[in-house]
Enzyme design. Sequence first.
Site: not given
Length: 166
Positions: A10-11, A24, A32-34, A119, A121
């Site tokens: 997990d970043i 985006n 997602g990650v964002d 993901g 995208y």
Amino acid sequence: MVKIKVVEGDITKVKVDAIINAANTTLMGGGGVDGAIHRAAGPALYAACERFGGCPTGEARITSGFNLPASYIIHTPGPVWRGGQHGEDQLLANSYRNSLELADQNGCRTVAFPSISTGVYSFPLDRAAKIAIRTIRKFSQTARQVDEVTMVCFDPTTARAYQAAL
Ligand code: AR6
């Protein structure tokens, strides 16, 4: 030489100088990650991003890491996959290169990336992994501060693709 590593994880938990956010073009958060990065960093990140007024695909913007273990967050919108004939490969390479250059300019030694664009995208994973590794290798020839880049993959399939590309 820049050392390149691939790990599963997990970043938002990674303690490096800069993590990259697969954002985006609004830079105003998302899923997602964002979404995970915004939740973990706290509301001050939203306020910091608002000041940029967005960011074109393939470019990058830097903020503090706020409540994250990372000192900085570098936000880059990767391309949406539209079949491969709309400059997607080049735009994805731009996201990696511009993020690395911004990290370098800000004195970061250690940098961690998620798998940008693969993901929501829908960029094909193996193709994205090859572009990512190739772009990091090319950047390593001119890097001044950055000496370690980690691909932090959220699932085993993604980790295998980057390991294979490496
Ligand atoms: N740590 C590391 N990787 C993660 C994490 C995490 N905590 N969470 C998810 N991933 P995506 P994109 C992986 O969809 O394709 C957002 O809404 C995920 O499993 O996050 O570039 C933005 O606001 C996948 O492997 O990013 C944009 O609108 C990878 O991160 C859009 O999604 C990227 O998946 C960007 O889409």
